[in-house]
Design an enzyme around this catalytic site. Structure first.
Site, short mmCIF file in Angstrom:
data_model
loop_
_atom_site.label_atom_id
_atom_site.label_comp_id
_atom_site.label_asym_id
_atom_site.label_seq_id
_atom_site.Cartn_x
_atom_site.Cartn_y
_atom_site.Cartn_z
N GLN A 123 59.61 -26.99 68.10
CA GLN A 123 59.44 -25.56 68.34
C GLN A 123 60.68 -24.80 67.87
O GLN A 123 61.77 -25.02 68.40
CB GLN A 123 59.21 -25.33 69.83
CG GLN A 123 58.99 -23.90 70.24
CD GLN A 123 59.17 -23.71 71.73
OE1 GLN A 123 59.88 -24.47 72.38
NE2 GLN A 123 58.56 -22.69 72.29
N GLY A 124 60.53 -23.91 66.89
CA GLY A 124 61.66 -23.13 66.37
C GLY A 124 61.58 -21.69 66.82
O GLY A 124 61.15 -20.81 66.08
N SER A 126 64.21 -20.25 69.63
CA SER A 126 65.55 -19.75 69.98
C SER A 126 66.50 -19.79 68.79
O SER A 126 66.42 -20.66 67.92
CB SER A 126 66.15 -20.62 71.09
OG SER A 126 65.40 -20.50 72.26
N SER A 158 63.93 -29.71 70.48
CA SER A 158 63.78 -31.14 70.76
C SER A 158 63.00 -31.79 69.62
O SER A 158 62.10 -31.16 69.05
CB SER A 158 62.99 -31.36 72.05
OG SER A 158 63.34 -30.41 72.99
N GLU A 240 53.02 -23.68 77.74
CA GLU A 240 54.11 -24.57 78.12
C GLU A 240 54.24 -24.60 79.64
O GLU A 240 54.51 -25.62 80.24
CB GLU A 240 55.42 -24.09 77.48
CG GLU A 240 56.59 -25.00 77.80
CD GLU A 240 57.90 -24.52 77.20
OE1 GLU A 240 57.96 -23.37 76.72
OE2 GLU A 240 58.87 -25.29 77.22
N GLU A 360 66.29 -16.00 85.13
CA GLU A 360 66.40 -14.53 85.16
C GLU A 360 65.25 -13.88 84.39
O GLU A 360 64.67 -12.88 84.84
CB GLU A 360 67.75 -14.08 84.59
CG GLU A 360 68.95 -14.37 85.49
CD GLU A 360 69.33 -15.86 85.55
OE1 GLU A 360 68.92 -16.63 84.66
OE2 GLU A 360 70.02 -16.24 86.51
#
Lengths: 377, 342
Positions: A123-124, A126, A158, A240, A360
């Site tokens: 997963q790209g 961030s 990951s 997710e 948060e």
């Protein structure tokens, strides 16, 4: 309201238990790469037995079972202390996004190898300067002959070094925030893609950085509309969070059993303060499991996961961190020594309130989308 | 598995909700606590509509609905800050039905079910006196403590008003003047059902405190914007939601467990009581903080909710006693773990 399993659910569970007892793999190797190979072999075994993509529709190669059966499957895997399949990101996020938002061609191309584990997904999302503020990402995709040219950097991915496909969110225009992102499926096996391991506070390298230098994505690998990547990405993140919390709660209960054993082994069973802290964690974890099943009922009846998944995400991170803290206090003076189980747990849990959306950000989601409080921005 | 209310259960919740909204308000709760008899009218309405017998077996004149339905009524009553008549009567009925003998059931349950001979709940203090909730006008009391439950007819005791923390329920000290009758059956299970009902009231109290905090966070302006736009406030509200929903999940699950999987009730009841008691305390105190100065005034309802959270949280088994029980099931906490439901 009925919290018991239906006859069909019971039959599914009992069959699965029997199969797991006979087919559960041996202990996972300590080495990271060997562990991934171990999980790949495990996924192949699951796939061959028809236990890959439990709730995926049959027409897309899945078992066509209910979301509840998927949750039962997740719990039984934890109970049997079996590892997660290697392509967990493809199974939990990539596949569901292709099924709900992809084209027929994409479904035909991508789904089968996700189920078998033949092609691992990563997963790209961030970036170094776009973590919580995902819409501020700067990795760009510029239109070229037959596709898009990608430049930029992603972090915290990951399995990137073993992945064939990357779910990539990239900027495709200068329009306003949330309307200038596009969701791509990018081939990791090409010259413009470089993967570097990222060493974490635990000392392990579970995650990677990815650098894109004129990498290419063909037009047919755009998911959803160009410019609609924000919505496609949000769908991914909700998948997710959904459906995993009951199994995650069971995993914590098993860990709390181990921690209770540690307390007894160290002769601290009469310490009222430690025992009450452990009991409070057992109770918090049980409410997390129950919240998970209540949320699952909502998903089954309303179709898509909702923002309530944020509650379980906050609980999960908080409980894991408190388990680590309690373990250190149980170890006492021995906490100075690096313990392969508890020191690692204590450290690894610090990432739980950051990865997959910080606690948060989860509170922002609850405040704005569940409680309808005024937006801070 | 389906973890949500069905249509009949929603109808129960909506029915009691509309009755409470029309017949009760925080102002009524204050007047009741101060000694006016607003609550008598509310009780008459509840009796006329058949609510007191909702969870009593049909053989004794009740409707024979389950613990889930009972907790839905209790949650709604808690949200309305309703007095203790309904809860006390339902609790005493559950204790007599679950732990009484046949004579005790025959004698008392029909009156509890119809509401014509109301029951009231109290705790038995170590000195042999009792503290009871909204016991004036009750036909019988059950005093619980030290692992025992004593059934007392109204004529066999004297009630003196006592100053309670909770201003929305009347507290009486009870002096026994005549005979008592012990409930000698399976008291543990019966008490756990009562604790689940009490926990449901606490969920309602917490929900009300959250609702008030949200109104305040949206409407109160400081520094030119609603205070709910500040994360110091909005994140506190998100944590309140987490506490309310977790306690609600725990109470619903425990109520279902009481009716369908009683061997799992001890753990489920502990999860419900700890989540509801500690959650209601956190949520009612956070709500007062979100309100700021106005929340600390006598006229505002914040302190009524907070007082109820403290009082109900310490009625029957304390959260600590439940934590000790959960720990003891894992071989922890020493041999002298505190019994629940003192």
């Amino acid at each position: 309201m009925d919290l018991s399993l239906t006859p069909a659910e019971l039959e599914f569970r009992d069959e699965l238990r029997e199969w797991l007892a006979a087919n559960r793999p041996g202990p996972e190797p300590g080495d990271t790469e060997a562990a991934i190979d171990h999980r790949l072999a495990w996924q192949r075994t699951l796939f061959d037995a028809g236990y890959s993509g439990i709730a995926w529709p049959r027409e897309h190669g899945g078992r066509g079972a209910t979301q509840m059966e998927q949750a039962i499957f997740n719990e039984e895997m934890v109970r049997a202390r079996a590892p997660a399949p290697a392509n967990i990101i493809g199974l939990v996020m990539g596949g569901p996004v292709v099924i709900t938002r992809g084209s027929d061609e994409q479904r035909a191309r991508f789904l089968a190898p996700i189920l078998s584990g033949e092609e691992i997904w990563c997963q790209g999302f961030s970036e170094p300067n776009a973590g919580s503020d995902l819409a501020a990402l700067t990795t760009s995709a510029v239109q070229a002959e037959g596709g898009w040219v990608v430049n930029g950097q992603k972090v915290w991915t990951s399995f990137a070094h073993r992945a064939r496909w990357c779910m990539l969110l990239a900027k495709t225009g200068d329009d306003q925030r949330h309307r200038n992102l596009t969701f791509f499926i990018l081939d990791m096996k090409q010259p413009g893609v470089e993967v570097r391991p990222l060493r974490q506070a635990t000392g392990d390298s579970e995650f990677n950085e990815i650098f894109f230098d004129n990498a290419f994505v063909p037009d047919e690998n755009v998911v959803g509309a160009v410019g609609d990547g924000w919505n496609v990405g949000i769908t991914t993140l909700m998948f997710e969070r959904a459906g995993l919390s009951a199994a995650s709660a069971l995993a914590i209960q098993l860990k709390l059993d181990d921690l209770a054993a540690l307390i007894r082994d160290r002769g601290l069973q009469d310490d009222r303060s430690l025992s009450r802290r452990l009991a409070a964690l057992v109770i918090a974890t049980e409410t997390m499991r129950l919240n998970g099943y209540r949320g699952l009922t909502r998903i089954i009846e309303h179709g898509v996961p909702g923002p309530e998944g944020s509650i379980a995400k906050i609980q999960w991170a908080d409980i894991n961190q408190r388990v680590g803290e309690l373990a250190m206090d149980v170890l006492g003076g021995a906490a100075l020594l690096a313990d392969p189980v508890w020191t690692r747990w204590m450290l690894r849990a610090r990432a739980n309130s950051i990865e997959g959306g910080t606690s948060e950000i989860q509170r922002n989601i609850l405040a704005e989308r569940v409680l309808n409080l005024p937006r801070m921005r | 598995m389906r973890f949500d209310l069905d249509d009949d259960q929603r109808a129960v919740r909506d029915g009691i909700d509309s009755l409470c909204r029309s017949a009760w308000s925080p102002a009524s709760a204050r007047r009741h606590g101060a000694g006016d008899d607003d609550a008598a009218a509310l009780w008459r309405e509840l009796v006329a509509a058949g609510w007191p017998g909702i969870a009593v077996a049909q053989a004794y004149g009740g409707q024979g609905l389950g613990t889930v339905e009972l907790t839905l009524v209790c949650e709604t009553m808690g949200r309305a800050l309703a007095p203790g008549m309904f809860f006390g009567n339902a609790a005493v009925a559950a204790l007599v039905e679950g732990a009484g003998d046949d004579d005790q059931r025959q004698r008392w349950l029909p009156g509890f079910a119809s509401g014509e001979a109301r029951g009231a709940l109290g705790s038995l203090q170590p000195d042999g006196t009792g503290l009871a909730l909204d016991a004036e006008g009750a036909a019988a009391l059950v005093l619980v403590g030290g692992g025992r439950a004593m059934l007392v007819a109204a004529g066999d005791c004297q009630l003196e008003p006592a100053a309670g923390v909770d201003l929305t329920r009347r507290l009486s000290s009870v002096t026994l003047t005549g005979g008592t009758d012990e409930l000698r059956g399976d008291l543990g299970t019966a008490l756990e059902r009562v604790e689940v009902a009490l926990s449901a009231e606490l969920v309602g109290v917490a929900q009300r405190a959250l609702d008030l905090a949200l109104d305040q966070a949206r409407s109160r302006q400081q520094f030119g914007r609603p205070i709910g736009a500040y994360q110091a406030v909005s994140h506190r509200c998100a944590d309140m939601l987490l506490d309310v929903e977790s306690a609600r999940s725990a109470v619903l699950a425990a109520a279902w467990t009481a009716d369908h999987s009683p061997q799992a009730l001890p753990f489920a009841a502990s999860v419900a009581k700890v989540s509801a008691a500690q959650g209601a305390w956190r949520v009612t105190t956070a709500s007062l903080q979100v309100h700021g100065g106005i929340g600390f005034t006598w006229e505002h309802d914040c302190h009524l909710l907070l007082r109820r959270a403290v009082a109900s949280g310490h009625l029957l088994g304390s959260p600590e006693a439940h934590l000790d029980r959960v720990a003891a099931a894992r071989g922890l906490g020493g041999a002298a773990a505190v019994p629940t439901a003192q």
